[in-house]
Design a protein around this motif. Structure first.
Motif, PDB file in Angstrom:
ATOM      1  N   ALA A  76       9.102  13.516 -12.966  1.00 43.09           N
ATOM      2  CA  ALA A  76       9.155  12.236 -12.262  1.00 43.09           C
ATOM      3  C   ALA A  76       8.902  11.130 -13.284  1.00 43.09           C
ATOM      4  CB  ALA A  76       8.079  12.205 -11.183  1.00 43.09           C
ATOM      5  N   CYS A  77       9.716  10.101 -13.247  1.00 44.76           N
ATOM      6  CA  CYS A  77       9.507   9.060 -14.256  1.00 44.76           C
ATOM      7  C   CYS A  77       9.626   7.656 -13.671  1.00 44.76           C
ATOM      8  CB  CYS A  77      10.464   9.247 -15.423  1.00 44.76           C
ATOM      9  SG  CYS A  77      12.169   9.024 -14.998  1.00 44.76           S
ATOM     10  N   VAL A  78       9.024   6.747 -14.394  1.00 47.89           N
ATOM     11  CA  VAL A  78       9.115   5.328 -14.042  1.00 47.89           C
ATOM     12  C   VAL A  78       9.816   4.625 -15.197  1.00 47.89           C
ATOM     13  CG1 VAL A  78       7.793   3.193 -13.699  1.00 47.89           C
ATOM     14  CG2 VAL A  78       6.996   5.332 -12.660  1.00 47.89           C
ATOM     15  N   ILE A  79      10.867   3.889 -14.867  1.00 48.71           N
ATOM     16  CA  ILE A  79      11.528   3.083 -15.889  1.00 48.71           C
ATOM     17  C   ILE A  79      11.182   1.632 -15.591  1.00 48.71           C
ATOM     18  CG2 ILE A  79      13.705   2.508 -16.998  1.00 48.71           C
ATOM     19  CD1 ILE A  79      14.783   5.037 -16.224  1.00 48.71           C
TER      20      ILE A  79
ATOM     21  N   ASP B 138      -0.946   7.579 -16.313  1.00 52.56           N
ATOM     22  CA  ASP B 138      -2.188   8.067 -15.710  1.00 52.56           C
ATOM     23  C   ASP B 138      -1.940   8.655 -14.323  1.00 52.56           C
ATOM     24  OD1 ASP B 138      -3.489   7.260 -17.937  1.00 52.56           O
ATOM     25  OD2 ASP B 138      -4.271   5.386 -17.079  1.00 52.56           O
ATOM     26  N   LEU B 139      -0.941   8.098 -13.638  1.00 53.48           N
ATOM     27  CA  LEU B 139      -0.625   8.610 -12.301  1.00 53.48           C
ATOM     28  C   LEU B 139       0.262   9.856 -12.355  1.00 53.48           C
ATOM     29  CD1 LEU B 139       0.006   5.229 -10.448  1.00 53.48           C
ATOM     30  CD2 LEU B 139      -1.580   6.993  -9.671  1.00 53.48           C
ATOM     31  N   GLY B 140       0.647  10.265 -13.548  1.00 58.35           N
ATOM     32  CA  GLY B 140       1.396  11.512 -13.680  1.00 58.35           C
ATOM     33  C   GLY B 140       2.899  11.357 -13.842  1.00 58.35           C
ATOM     34  N   PHE B 141       3.341  10.167 -14.247  1.00 55.44           N
ATOM     35  CA  PHE B 141       4.776   9.951 -14.443  1.00 55.44           C
ATOM     36  C   PHE B 141       5.085   9.809 -15.932  1.00 55.44           C
ATOM     37  CE2 PHE B 141       3.870   8.477 -10.215  1.00 55.44           C
ATOM     38  CZ  PHE B 141       4.972   8.883  -9.472  1.00 55.44           C
TER      39      PHE B 141
ATOM     40  N   GLY C 221       3.041  11.624  -8.163  1.00 52.89           N
ATOM     41  CA  GLY C 221       2.650  11.703  -9.575  1.00 52.89           C
ATOM     42  C   GLY C 221       2.280  13.114  -9.991  1.00 52.89           C
ATOM     43  N   GLY C 222       2.775  13.524 -11.136  1.00 54.79           N
ATOM     44  CA  GLY C 222       2.382  14.804 -11.713  1.00 54.79           C
ATOM     45  C   GLY C 222       3.090  16.002 -11.111  1.00 54.79           C
ATOM     46  N   LYS C 223       3.918  15.769 -10.098  1.00 57.22           N
ATOM     47  CA  LYS C 223       4.612  16.912  -9.500  1.00 57.22           C
ATOM     48  C   LYS C 223       5.756  17.316 -10.430  1.00 57.22           C
ATOM     49  CE  LYS C 223       3.775  16.622  -4.540  1.00 57.22           C
ATOM     50  NZ  LYS C 223       2.370  16.489  -4.755  1.00 57.22           N
ATOM     51  N   VAL C 224       5.629  18.476 -11.044  1.00 59.00           N
ATOM     52  CA  VAL C 224       6.630  18.832 -12.048  1.00 59.00           C
ATOM     53  C   VAL C 224       7.960  19.245 -11.433  1.00 59.00           C
ATOM     54  CG1 VAL C 224       5.167  19.422 -14.011  1.00 59.00           C
ATOM     55  CG2 VAL C 224       5.498  21.083 -12.183  1.00 59.00           C
ATOM     56  N   ASP C 225       7.913  19.683 -10.172  1.00 60.07           N
ATOM     57  CA  ASP C 225       9.168  20.148  -9.581  1.00 60.07           C
ATOM     58  C   ASP C 225       9.948  19.029  -8.897  1.00 60.07           C
ATOM     59  OD1 ASP C 225       7.052  19.976  -7.878  1.00 60.07           O
ATOM     60  OD2 ASP C 225       7.665  21.637  -6.581  1.00 60.07           O
ATOM     61  N   HIS C 226       9.514  17.787  -9.081  1.00 60.91           N
ATOM     62  CA  HIS C 226      10.270  16.678  -8.490  1.00 60.91           C
ATOM     63  C   HIS C 226      10.576  15.641  -9.547  1.00 60.91           C
ATOM     64  CE1 HIS C 226       9.826  18.346  -4.581  1.00 60.91           C
ATOM     65  NE2 HIS C 226       8.547  18.521  -4.818  1.00 60.91           N
TER      66      HIS C 226
ATOM     67  N   GLY D 198       0.794  -1.223   0.000  1.00 58.10           N
ATOM     68  CA  GLY D 198       0.000   0.000   0.000  1.00 58.10           C
ATOM     69  C   GLY D 198       0.825   1.271   0.000  1.00 58.10           C
ATOM     70  N   MET D 199       1.911   1.280   0.771  1.00 54.81           N
ATOM     71  CA  MET D 199       2.667   2.521   0.884  1.00 54.81           C
ATOM     72  C   MET D 199       3.296   2.920  -0.445  1.00 54.81           C
ATOM     73  SD  MET D 199       5.622   3.778   3.516  1.00 54.81           S
ATOM     74  CE  MET D 199       5.770   2.201   4.237  1.00 54.81           C
ATOM     75  N   ALA D 200       3.628   1.933  -1.260  1.00 54.80           N
ATOM     76  CA  ALA D 200       4.184   2.244  -2.585  1.00 54.80           C
ATOM     77  C   ALA D 200       3.139   2.983  -3.426  1.00 54.80           C
ATOM     78  CB  ALA D 200       4.621   0.954  -3.280  1.00 54.80           C
ATOM     79  N   PHE D 201       1.897   2.504  -3.357  1.00 53.81           N
ATOM     80  CA  PHE D 201       0.811   3.177  -4.084  1.00 53.81           C
ATOM     81  C   PHE D 201       0.582   4.585  -3.545  1.00 53.81           C
ATOM     82  CE2 PHE D 201      -1.307   0.343  -6.954  1.00 53.81           C
ATOM     83  CZ  PHE D 201      -0.899  -0.922  -6.560  1.00 53.81           C
ATOM     84  N   GLU D 202       0.591   4.694  -2.226  1.00 54.44           N
ATOM     85  CA  GLU D 202       0.344   5.997  -1.604  1.00 54.44           C
ATOM     86  C   GLU D 202       1.404   6.994  -2.073  1.00 54.44           C
ATOM     87  OE1 GLU D 202       0.026   5.338   2.674  1.00 54.44           O
ATOM     88  OE2 GLU D 202      -1.261   3.620   2.300  1.00 54.44           O
ATOM     89  N   ALA D 203       2.642   6.523  -2.143  1.00 56.96           N
ATOM     90  CA  ALA D 203       3.735   7.415  -2.545  1.00 56.96           C
ATOM     91  C   ALA D 203       3.634   7.769  -4.030  1.00 56.96           C
ATOM     92  CB  ALA D 203       5.076   6.758  -2.229  1.00 56.96           C
ATOM     93  N   LEU D 204       3.249   6.805  -4.853  1.00 53.97           N
ATOM     94  CA  LEU D 204       3.064   7.110  -6.283  1.00 53.97           C
ATOM     95  C   LEU D 204       1.982   8.164  -6.431  1.00 53.97           C
ATOM     96  CD1 LEU D 204       3.110   3.614  -8.071  1.00 53.97           C
ATOM     97  CD2 LEU D 204       4.829   5.414  -8.260  1.00 53.97           C
TER      98      LEU D 204
END
Ligand SMILES: Cc1ncc(C[n+]2csc(CCOP(=O)(O)OP(=O)(O)O)c2C)c(N)n1
Length: 618
Positions: free
Chosen positions: A267-270, A237-240, A161-166, A151-157
């Motif tokens: 923020a990106c996911v590889i 969809d989550l903003g990455f 997500g979508g934060k442009v400054d991170h 759950g915490m991984a989802f909460e953190a995503l």
């Protein structure tokens, strides 16, 4: 050929060509297989990420760039690349190399774990810290598809997500396995992305159709093309920004896409595809997690060296044996388990009763609240969770189960000292964690037959929540003896040895060993089995108090808020004498790795220390 023991830090990777990096991968794999065949350890997870870890250290500048390994059980290549190959012969041993990340071991170990699904959350804090500390380095959580079910991984995503400054670079290490096969809809989604696998083909086609003048901007264009081609994943969809799926054993491809990610400002996911156990046939073929964590093994035959002795079983096996029997005789029965079917020895149960066991992924909170749903529906439910992992689900036990007084039977496996996994996995806190919760019963058997009687009590007599603790360790039991139908009819302690000079009050398997030694040495000790840790047996407390002799209370558990504290509270509240009590247990500290015997000895909690203490107080 590089001598792995000569590696001081990862900077040497800068000078290596792709071919040399590939050779290094081979060398590290051979080293891991040879070394772990002697010491044991997390083999499969580590064999799967050799290229990925080399590529990460090649592209990023550790420790300035922060590699955060989720769980941390898959960081052996990281340890080798950061100068610790020479210590592998002490892996997971007392005072030896930790099996997880350890900040005291290396400046490259940025963040410690052991429990899963923390990396993206920790990375979020590190990203946000940049605002305060003005640091522009990259933060790179590396999380497995199993850990992503937490759950915490989802909460953190959701938060990031979508934060442009991170710009954290989340590496999803997808080997389709948790310890065993991964479960859940997210796993289906990843499968779906994987099977479409159109990205790479489309990418090369796109390159071909690009006008010549554009090809020299290929990396930039590629980013655009890829963004377009892969914009329909859950991560988008989550903003990455999503890159992948990438072959996690192709060094060139890995480096190329890590370089691209390094330059992005979102923020990106590889998404990296790896093969768990790669490079060693038995671990490659494993689907049930037998090679996730192993003891020493014979490389040629793939046979693990620890010999199975006749009728000697782990506590997990003994409890699983009871559950198979219970499921056979009870239609309305379910097991809810968070990702530990193998560790809890429930593979056989799953084969025999596939419809009665629900693996919910690495989701202890879900397991507990879901169990409350079974219980409220009138289904008997067993919820095995390692003692250390129940820490994740305190509120669910308290608020969802105990407050509604629901009959959920928790199996607290690995209670007490756990050995090689060490600090993060010790089962030392469940008694203080659960003891103060109203309606909760806590029990701990001293041998298998007692365990069965306690479980019969839990399912057939008791009407509320009950946690049965059992240890990491083996016991003698002949399965052909069957399972007793006898149940304790109420929470009572038992005097298992009569004596007058001193009282030894405890629970668990140590009682049998103390009794044998007391008989051998002809000591006059009254030994009390407090198999019900909660509720206390007030009559026996009065009885032993009236003996007016020293009382030694022993627990392989935290003393703070533990069983001894419970007895003391009772004595104080009832204005009874506390002056003759001696407490033996774990003080206010975290306990490091090491074999159980060694650790107990060091803590003065082994059999010899107990007998010494008994003689001392007489
Ligand atoms: C909270 C918690 N529950 C259970 C575990 C036990 N555990 C250790 S590793 C693991 C599987 C992790 O799978 P994944 O993240 O995919 O990594 P892999 O080993 O496949 O590389 C589990 C369930 C844990 N470490 N933490």
């Amino acid at each position: 050929m590089i001598n792995l023991s000569d590696i001081k830090d990862p900077s040497f990777l800068n000078d290596l060509s792709i071919k040399e990096l590939e050779e290094l991968s081979g060398e590290i794999r051979t080293f891991l297989i040879e070394s772990l065949s002697k010491t044991g350890g997390h083999l499969s997870s580590n064999l799967g990420v050799v290229e990925l870890t080399i590529a990460l250290h090649k592209v990023f500048d550790s420790p300035k760039d922060k590699l955060i390994f989720d769980v941390g059980h898959q960081a052996y290549t990281h340890k080798i690349l950061t100068g610790r190959a020479k210590d592998f012969d002490t892996l997971r041993m007392h005072k030896g190399l930790s099996g997880f990340l350890k900040r005291s071991e290396s400046i490259h170990d940025i963040y410690e774990a052991g429990h899963s699904s923390t990396s993206i959350a920790a990375a979020s804090g590190m990203e946000l810290s940049k605002k305060f500390i003005g640091n522009g380095n990259k933060v790179i959580p590396i999380i497995g598809d199993g850990a992503l079910t937490g759950g915490m991984a989802f909460e953190a995503l959701n938060f990031l997500g979508g934060k442009v400054d991170h710009q954290p670079i989340i590496i999803l290490n997808d080997n389709q396995m948790s310890i065993s096969e991964n479960i859940g809809f997210l796993s289906n989604i990843l499968n779906d992305i994987r099977s479409k696998n159109s990205y790479r083909k489309l990418k090369s086609n796109a390159k071909k159709i690009l006008p010549k003048f554009l090809r020299r901007f290929s990396s930039k264009v590629e980013r655009g093309v890829k963004g377009f081609l892969t914009s329909n994943t859950i991560f988008n969809d989550l903003g990455f920004s999503y890159y992948g799926p990438i072959n996690g054993h192709d060094m060139k491809e890995l480096i190329k896409y890590l370089e691209i990610a390094k330059k992005t400002n979102r923020a990106c996911v590889i998404h990296v595809l790896t093969e768990k156990g790669k490079g060693y046939k038995p671990s490659e073929k494993d689907t049930i997690g037998s090679w996730h964590g192993v003891g020493p093994f014979d490389i040629e035959t793939g046979v693990q060296i620890a010999k199975k002795e006749l009728n000697i079983h782990s506590w997990s096996e003994i409890i699983a044996h009871y559950m198979i029997n219970y499921a056979k005789n009870n239609e309305k029965f379910a097991i809810v388990i968070p990702a530990m079917i193998g560790g809890s020895s429930l593979n056989r149960f799953k084969e025999l009763h596939p419809n009665k066991i629900f693996d919910v992924g690495i989701a202890e909170q879900l397991a507990v609240t879901m169990s409350s749903g079974f219980a409220i529906s009138g289904v008997d439910v067993f919820t095995p969770i390692y003692s250390t992992f129940i820490q994740r689900a305190y509120d669910q036990v308290n608020h969802d189960v105990a407050r509604q007084n629901l009959k959920v039977v928790f199996g607290l496996d690995r209670s007490g000292i756990v050995g090689a996994d060490g600090e993060t996995h010790q089962g030392l806190f469940d008694i203080p964690l659960l003891r103060h919760i109203p309606n909760m019963t806590i029990v701990h058997p001293r041998n298998p037959v007692e365990a069965f009687k306690l479980l019969n009590y839990a399912f057939k007599v008791n009407t509320g929540p009950l946690a049965i603790r059992y240890e990491r360790g083996n016991e003698y039991f002949d399965f052909s003896d069957g399972i007793t139908n006898e149940a304790f009819d109420k929470p009572e302690w038992e005097i298992i040895n009569k004596g007058k000079e001193v009282v030894f009050l405890s629970f668990g398997s140590m009682l049998e060993r103390v009794k044998a030694e007391v008989l051998k040495q002809k000591l006059d000790v009254c030994i009390v089995d407090a198999k019900f840790i909660k509720p206390l047996d007030k009559d026996i407390i009065s009885y032993i108090s009236d003996l007016d002799v020293p009382i030694v209370i022993y627990e392989e558990s935290s003393l703070l808020g533990g069983f001894g504290s419970a007895v003391l509270e009772h004595l104080v509240i009832n204005k009874m004498d506390t002056s003759k009590i001696t407490l033996m247990g774990i003080k206010d500290e975290f306990i490091e790795q090491g074999s159980k015997d060694l650790v107990l000895k060091e803590l003065n909690l082994d059999l010899t220390s107990i007998i010494k203490k008994i003689k001392e107080v007489i």
